[in-house]
Design an enzyme around this catalytic site. Structure first.
Site, PDB file in Angstrom:
ATOM      1  N   ARG A 146       0.851  -1.086   0.250  1.00 12.90           N
ATOM      2  CA  ARG A 146       0.247  -0.402   0.253  1.00 12.90           C
ATOM      3  C   ARG A 146       1.000   0.922   0.091  1.00 12.90           C
ATOM      4  O   ARG A 146       0.655   2.452  -0.341  1.00 12.90           O
ATOM      5  CB  ARG A 146      -0.897  -0.283   1.400  1.00 12.90           C
ATOM      6  CG  ARG A 146      -2.615  -0.492   0.935  1.00 12.90           C
ATOM      7  CD  ARG A 146      -2.713  -1.479   2.071  1.00 12.90           C
ATOM      8  NE  ARG A 146      -1.851  -2.578   2.389  1.00 12.90           N
ATOM      9  CZ  ARG A 146      -1.847  -4.067   2.213  1.00 12.90           C
ATOM     10  NH1 ARG A 146      -2.814  -3.598   1.842  1.00 12.90           N
ATOM     11  NH2 ARG A 146      -1.070  -4.343   2.788  1.00 12.90           N
ATOM     12  N   THR A 147       1.631   1.343   0.800  1.00 15.09           N
ATOM     13  CA  THR A 147       2.781   2.596   0.801  1.00 15.09           C
ATOM     14  C   THR A 147       3.346   3.222   0.286  1.00 15.09           C
ATOM     15  O   THR A 147       3.102   3.838  -0.738  1.00 15.09           O
ATOM     16  CB  THR A 147       3.339   2.547   2.220  1.00 15.09           C
ATOM     17  OG1 THR A 147       2.780   2.382   3.733  1.00 15.09           O
ATOM     18  CG2 THR A 147       4.288   3.784   2.470  1.00 15.09           C
TER      19      THR A 147
ATOM     20  N   LYS B 182      25.519  -3.512  -2.480  1.00 11.61           N
ATOM     21  CA  LYS B 182      27.162  -4.077  -3.161  1.00 11.61           C
ATOM     22  C   LYS B 182      27.635  -2.604  -1.012  1.00 11.61           C
ATOM     23  O   LYS B 182      28.897  -2.749  -1.872  1.00 11.61           O
ATOM     24  CB  LYS B 182      27.439  -2.325  -3.931  1.00 11.61           C
ATOM     25  CG  LYS B 182      27.162  -3.667  -5.035  1.00 11.61           C
ATOM     26  CD  LYS B 182      27.405  -1.984  -6.357  1.00 11.61           C
ATOM     27  CE  LYS B 182      26.719  -2.764  -7.586  1.00 11.61           C
ATOM     28  NZ  LYS B 182      26.512  -1.544  -8.645  1.00 11.61           N
TER      29      LYS B 182
ATOM     30  N   ARG C 172      11.815   3.980   3.295  1.00 14.65           N
ATOM     31  CA  ARG C 172      11.252   2.793   4.345  1.00 14.65           C
ATOM     32  C   ARG C 172      12.421   2.375   4.073  1.00 14.65           C
ATOM     33  O   ARG C 172      13.151   1.908   3.579  1.00 14.65           O
ATOM     34  CB  ARG C 172       9.904   2.270   3.602  1.00 14.65           C
ATOM     35  CG  ARG C 172       9.712   0.803   4.161  1.00 14.65           C
ATOM     36  CD  ARG C 172       8.106  -0.361   3.994  1.00 14.65           C
ATOM     37  NE  ARG C 172       7.423   0.565   4.505  1.00 14.65           N
ATOM     38  CZ  ARG C 172       6.096   0.168   4.797  1.00 14.65           C
ATOM     39  NH1 ARG C 172       5.923  -1.524   4.732  1.00 14.65           N
ATOM     40  NH2 ARG C 172       5.214   0.769   4.995  1.00 14.65           N
TER      41      ARG C 172
ATOM     42  N   HIS D  57       5.788   6.201  11.787  1.00 12.97           N
ATOM     43  CA  HIS D  57       5.071   5.966   9.900  1.00 12.97           C
ATOM     44  C   HIS D  57       4.570   7.198   9.687  1.00 12.97           C
ATOM     45  O   HIS D  57       2.902   6.808   9.714  1.00 12.97           O
ATOM     46  CB  HIS D  57       3.884   4.192   9.955  1.00 12.97           C
ATOM     47  CG  HIS D  57       3.864   3.944   8.534  1.00 12.97           C
ATOM     48  ND1 HIS D  57       3.931   4.666   7.065  1.00 12.97           N
ATOM     49  CD2 HIS D  57       3.522   3.230   8.365  1.00 12.97           C
ATOM     50  CE1 HIS D  57       3.894   4.097   6.185  1.00 12.97           C
ATOM     51  NE2 HIS D  57       3.691   3.179   6.666  1.00 12.97           N
TER      52      HIS D  57
END
Ligand code: NCD
Length: 304
Positions: free
Chosen positions: A51-52, A80, A101, A129
């Site tokens: 969703r986000t 890396k 995120r 959040h």
């Protein structure tokens, strides 16, 4: 340059403005269709999301803008050994705004010190959040008509649930709010949030392990998933995962005006039969998430 790292980076007045813009977008989407023409949003997701990430991308497309990014750390140079600061400094050469995120608490804050464009925290570990909180506030406002004089129950994983932390922090600034914390002992709300949000703002709260006993008081029930990925061992997760399962039976004593929210994804904590109950609004909540993110992008890019 503005970032959104913590929900308290926005004043109550600014949140009101975002909600007003989201309401207007819902009514008049065509007015907004070209607002971000030639602008680019980067979504840097070092952790899973449905969703986000997709609501951010849909939001930017609906504003007429474009989107670039990655949806797993393994496909970026993080694999890396590149630092978050260097990744973000690089991406800020290509994009006008970044939603990020990350599994590490504080990573978006670090990113904001290296970035030349606004950073939006799209979830940092078990911490915060803020854009889910904006979604939740818009949902509560549209479903109940208000953001004050509400008894709000939070049920499930209050320890690791970052959406809970940010929403409690936001609600603590409104009047007439009462909070009910419903969780197993092992998954209680962290002490620092009780201090900084609840006690600091004199917000009355109670703590219980028993959902049904508090059900009749609630105006909002905010259900959450037990956050498997934050546990140190699988045994604890398995023991706690089904602590609460909301069923039609358990809603018998609830108010008719109750609204049930969940940031989703759902695992077992709400039975599918509850979806048919008009008080269940978690899928409407998903829809609101796109509109409030459109409003946020406009604000952070300074678009009129
Ligand atoms: C939440 C999250 O990522 O913290 N999901 C979301 O963004 N809608 C809740 C969760 O994962 O349980």
């Amino acid at each position: 340059m503005r970032n959104l790292i913590d929900i308290r980076d926005l004043s109550v007045k600014e949140i009101e403005e975002l909600i007003a813009v989201a309401d207007d977008i819902i009514e008049n989407p065509e007015k907004y269709a070209e607002k971000c023409r030639h602008k680019k949003l980067a979504t840097l997701f070092f952790e899973p999301s449905t969703r986000t990430r997709l609501s951010f991308e849909a939001a930017m497309y609906e504003l007429g803008g474009n989107v670039l990014g990655f949806s797993e750390a393994q496909s970026s140079s993080a694999a890396k050994g590149e630092s978050v600061a260097d990744t973000v400094r690089t991406v800020s050469c290509y994009a006008d705004i970044i939603a990020m995120r990350h599994p590490k608490e504080g990573a978006p804050l670090v990113a904001s010190t290296a970035s030349e464009v606004p950073i939006i925290n799209a979830g940092d570990g078990g911490h915060n959040h803020p854009t889910q909180t904006l979604t939740d506030l818009l949902t509560i406002k549209r479903e109940t008509g208000r953001l004050c004089n509400l008894t709000v129950g939070f049920c499930g994983d209050l320890k690791f649930g970052r959406t809970v932390h940010s929403l409690i922090s936001a609600l603590s600034r409104y009047t007439g709010i009462k909070i009910v914390l419903i969780s197993p002992d092992e998954l209680k709300l962290p002490g620092y949030i009780k201090e900084e949000a609840l006690n600091a703002n004199n917000i009355p709260y109670e703590q219980t392990t028993d959902l049904e006993s508090v059900m009749p008081e609630l105006d909002i029930l905010y259900m959450t998933r037990v956050q498997r990925e934050r546990f140190f061992n699988e045994e604890d997760y398995l023991r706690l995962k089904d602590s609460y399962i909301l069923t039609p039976e358990k809603l018998k004593n609830a108010k008719q005006s109750l609204r049930i929210l969940h940031p989703l994804p759902r695992v077992n904590e709400i039975s599918r039969e509850v979806d048919k109950d008009e008080r269940a609004c978690y899928f409407r909540q998903v829809r609101y998430g796109k509109y409030i993110r459109m409003a946020l992008i406009l604000m952070l890019l300074g678009v009129e």
